[in-house]
Design an enzyme around this catalytic site. Structure first.
Site, PDB file in Angstrom:
ATOM      1  N   PRO A  68      24.676  42.367  41.548  1.00  0.00           N
ATOM      2  CA  PRO A  68      25.795  41.926  41.742  1.00  0.00           C
ATOM      3  C   PRO A  68      26.326  40.716  40.706  1.00  0.00           C
ATOM      4  O   PRO A  68      27.451  40.284  40.594  1.00  0.00           O
ATOM      5  CB  PRO A  68      26.061  41.582  43.046  1.00  0.00           C
ATOM      6  CG  PRO A  68      24.728  41.363  43.795  1.00  0.00           C
ATOM      7  CD  PRO A  68      23.767  42.152  42.758  1.00  0.00           C
ATOM      8  N   LYS A  79      30.239  43.852  38.825  1.00  0.00           N
ATOM      9  CA  LYS A  79      30.804  44.974  37.936  1.00  0.00           C
ATOM     10  C   LYS A  79      30.817  46.245  39.142  1.00  0.00           C
ATOM     11  O   LYS A  79      31.575  47.270  38.660  1.00  0.00           O
ATOM     12  CB  LYS A  79      29.809  45.317  37.096  1.00  0.00           C
ATOM     13  CG  LYS A  79      30.131  44.391  35.992  1.00  0.00           C
ATOM     14  CD  LYS A  79      31.145  44.787  35.032  1.00  0.00           C
ATOM     15  CE  LYS A  79      31.826  43.575  34.077  1.00  0.00           C
ATOM     16  NZ  LYS A  79      32.737  43.089  34.479  1.00  0.00           N
ATOM     17  N   HIS A 118      42.183  34.457  38.555  1.00  0.00           N
ATOM     18  CA  HIS A 118      41.374  33.491  37.822  1.00  0.00           C
ATOM     19  C   HIS A 118      41.348  33.682  36.221  1.00  0.00           C
ATOM     20  O   HIS A 118      41.016  34.668  35.824  1.00  0.00           O
ATOM     21  CB  HIS A 118      40.020  33.750  38.305  1.00  0.00           C
ATOM     22  CG  HIS A 118      39.668  32.858  39.886  1.00  0.00           C
ATOM     23  ND1 HIS A 118      38.570  32.658  40.244  1.00  0.00           N
ATOM     24  CD2 HIS A 118      40.846  32.517  40.681  1.00  0.00           C
ATOM     25  CE1 HIS A 118      38.662  32.254  41.409  1.00  0.00           C
ATOM     26  NE2 HIS A 118      40.096  32.141  41.750  1.00  0.00           N
ATOM     27  N   TYR A 173      28.683  30.054  38.277  1.00  0.00           N
ATOM     28  CA  TYR A 173      27.582  30.538  38.324  1.00  0.00           C
ATOM     29  C   TYR A 173      26.458  29.477  37.721  1.00  0.00           C
ATOM     30  O   TYR A 173      26.718  28.905  36.754  1.00  0.00           O
ATOM     31  CB  TYR A 173      27.435  31.875  37.386  1.00  0.00           C
ATOM     32  CG  TYR A 173      28.256  32.825  37.576  1.00  0.00           C
ATOM     33  CD1 TYR A 173      29.593  32.974  37.779  1.00  0.00           C
ATOM     34  CD2 TYR A 173      27.465  34.290  37.979  1.00  0.00           C
ATOM     35  CE1 TYR A 173      30.451  34.101  38.040  1.00  0.00           C
ATOM     36  CE2 TYR A 173      28.537  35.175  38.567  1.00  0.00           C
ATOM     37  CZ  TYR A 173      29.812  34.992  38.306  1.00  0.00           C
ATOM     38  OH  TYR A 173      30.368  36.290  38.667  1.00  0.00           O
ATOM     39  N   TYR A 187      33.019  40.157  31.126  1.00  0.00           N
ATOM     40  CA  TYR A 187      33.314  39.667  32.617  1.00  0.00           C
ATOM     41  C   TYR A 187      34.586  40.281  33.260  1.00  0.00           C
ATOM     42  O   TYR A 187      34.664  40.521  34.158  1.00  0.00           O
ATOM     43  CB  TYR A 187      33.323  38.172  32.405  1.00  0.00           C
ATOM     44  CG  TYR A 187      33.197  37.585  33.939  1.00  0.00           C
ATOM     45  CD1 TYR A 187      32.111  37.555  34.464  1.00  0.00           C
ATOM     46  CD2 TYR A 187      34.400  36.919  34.376  1.00  0.00           C
ATOM     47  CE1 TYR A 187      31.793  37.083  35.964  1.00  0.00           C
ATOM     48  CE2 TYR A 187      34.294  36.345  35.858  1.00  0.00           C
ATOM     49  CZ  TYR A 187      33.149  36.656  36.580  1.00  0.00           C
ATOM     50  OH  TYR A 187      32.995  35.890  37.606  1.00  0.00           O
TER      51      TYR A 187
END
Ligand code: RFL
Ligand code: PHB
Length: 397
Positions: A295, A299, A75, A204, A387
């Site tokens: 979560p 990570k 991604h 998200y 990220y």
């Protein structure tokens, strides 16, 4: 009494323990792994799915990434949604080409277990470690049980990769560390469904009903999460209600969520936890044994693998270069990234979860952050680089 002898005795066959074992082997250092649960249980346990660039690079370097490279999904960006408005944060152009890969944690565990057995190494399932002894000496021991028999591993070092509820942290002298913990007032309800993902990259979302996340596992399996109240009862969430709520929270103009048969449903508490020292004498902790992050940033598994890098550096220093220096620095080196990940996971959690009334001061702060992501390349870069995971050099002062 079963007696085993090795250089590093490893407790736990999760991502941390298995990666450590393989990495040590690549340097000619022997280890034996003990795992409390059965192989079937460990390989079916549904958890993480997001692998950082560092994690993928390490697995490739250890020749453990064949299936990951075939079946994992690269991604190059992520969607962030707020009150129905969706923006994309592109990783490549903000991080110099670093990305994430979606590949289930239990697939990583299967691959590493298969490869460990294929190379003729020892891993005992249903073999709980019950006691770690003599960590202040040069020959500590791990006591365990297996097939109704007591056993003992005599080793030079003990690596406790035994997760949050393991015995490693309980064995560490209480006075050797400080403990930090935050519990969030919400849980995650997670599902796996036999339906093609309705998105090409993760979403998200903040919504006045609460947080939602659309992730995936393959072309035909979707992974989604909903913020639910603390101690929520799964019985309150029949499949239809889950899909309706996901569609509302993830919704944006011109986009539709495709529902499908749900085959796994579970509830997870949200917690930040860590201790500020991960070693004593010949005992070293790695992964969830020493730290938990909520979560939201994806990570946990990645931090576990990053700990292992520092631990391997330490063991290689000891066995190959006759130097204890790196091993003594293990906690200090690992903690730099742990603090960073704690901050980022807390940031992502507080940015996207409903914490106070819609429209409150807290809400306005969340919205201000989201609006800033849209307009500031610097802010978007901060999110992107955390990220995808910062390179190891970023922590070398
Ligand atoms: P694990 O995986 O818990 O493995 C520890 C192992 O030790 C065994 N054990 C013992 N064995 C022998 N003797 C004893 N006395 C023992 N006590 C325990 C246990 O049976 C177990 O097999 O720890 P490790 O290796 O440190 O790995 C950590 C990760 O599992 C964890 O951080 C992640 O799953 C967290 N996480 C995520 N991390 C990510 O990086 N990306 C994600 O996308 C992500 N999503 C998630 C997550 C965790 C979740 N849940 C369920 C907590 C999503 C969810 C919902
Ligand atoms: C997952 O795919 O399970 C997943 C992805 C991203 C997260 C958490 C979980 O932040």
């Amino acid at each position: 009494m079963k007696k085993l002898k090795t250089q590093v005795g490893i407790i736990g066959a999760g991502p941390a323990g298995l990666t450590l074992a393989h990495w040590l082997k690549s340097h000619g250092i022997s280890s034996v792994i003990l795992e409390h649960r059965s192989r079937a249980y460990v390989e079916a346990r549904v958890r993480a799915g997001l692998l950082e660039q560092n994690t993928v690079d390490i697995l490739k370097q250890l020749n453990l990434a064949d299936r990951l490279e075939q079946e994992g999904h690269l991604h190059e960006g992520v969607y962030l949604s707020f009150d129905g408005e969706r923006v994309r944060v592109p990783f490549g152009e903000l991080t110099g080409g670093r990305n994430i890969t979606i590949y289930g944690q239990q697939e990583v565990v299967k691959d590493l277990t298969d490869a460990w057995y294929a190379s003729g190494q020892t891993l005992l399932f249903e073999a709980p470690a019950v006691k770690i002894e003599n960590i202040d000496s040069e020959s500590p021991q791990i006591h365990f049980t297996h097939q109704g028999e007591d056993g003992i591993i005599e080793c030079d070092f003990v690596a406790a990769c035994d997760g949050f509820h393991g015995i490693g942290r309980k064995t560490l002298p209480k006075e050797s560390y400080n403990e930090f913990e935050v519990s969030y007032p919400f849980f995650w309800l997670g599902i796996l469904a036999n339906v093609a993902p309705s998105t090409d990259e993760l979403i998200y979302a903040y919504h006045q009903n609460g947080f939602a996340l659309h992730s995936l596992r393959s072309e035909s399996v979707s992974r989604l999460y909903l913020q639910v109240p603390n101690d929520e009862d799964l019985n309150n969430w029949p499949d239809q209600r889950i899909w309706e709520e996901l569609a509302i929270r993830l919704g944006t103009q011109g986009w539709k969520l495709q529902p499908g048969p749900i085959f796994e449903k579970s509830i997870t508490p949200m917690r930040s936890y860590f201790i500020d020292n991960m070693q004593h004498g010949r005992l070293f902790l790695a992964g969830d044994a020493a730290h938990i992050v909520p979560p939201t940033g994806g990570k946990g598994l990645n931090l576990a693998i990053a700990d292992i890098k520092h631990l391997v550096d330490g063991f290689v220093g000891f066995y190959r270069n006759n130097s204890i220096g790196q091993l003594e620095q293990y906690s200090i080196n690992a903690l730099k990234r742990i603090w960073r990940a704690q901050d980022f996971s807390n940031f992502m959690t507080t940015l996207f979860h409903k914490q106070d009334e819609h429209g409150s001061f807290q809400y306005q702060l969340q919205k201000a952050k989201f609006d800033y992501i849209k307009t500031s390349k610097a802010y978007a870069t901060t999110i992107a680089e955390n990220y995808v995971g910062l390179p190891f050099e970023a922590f070398e002062a």
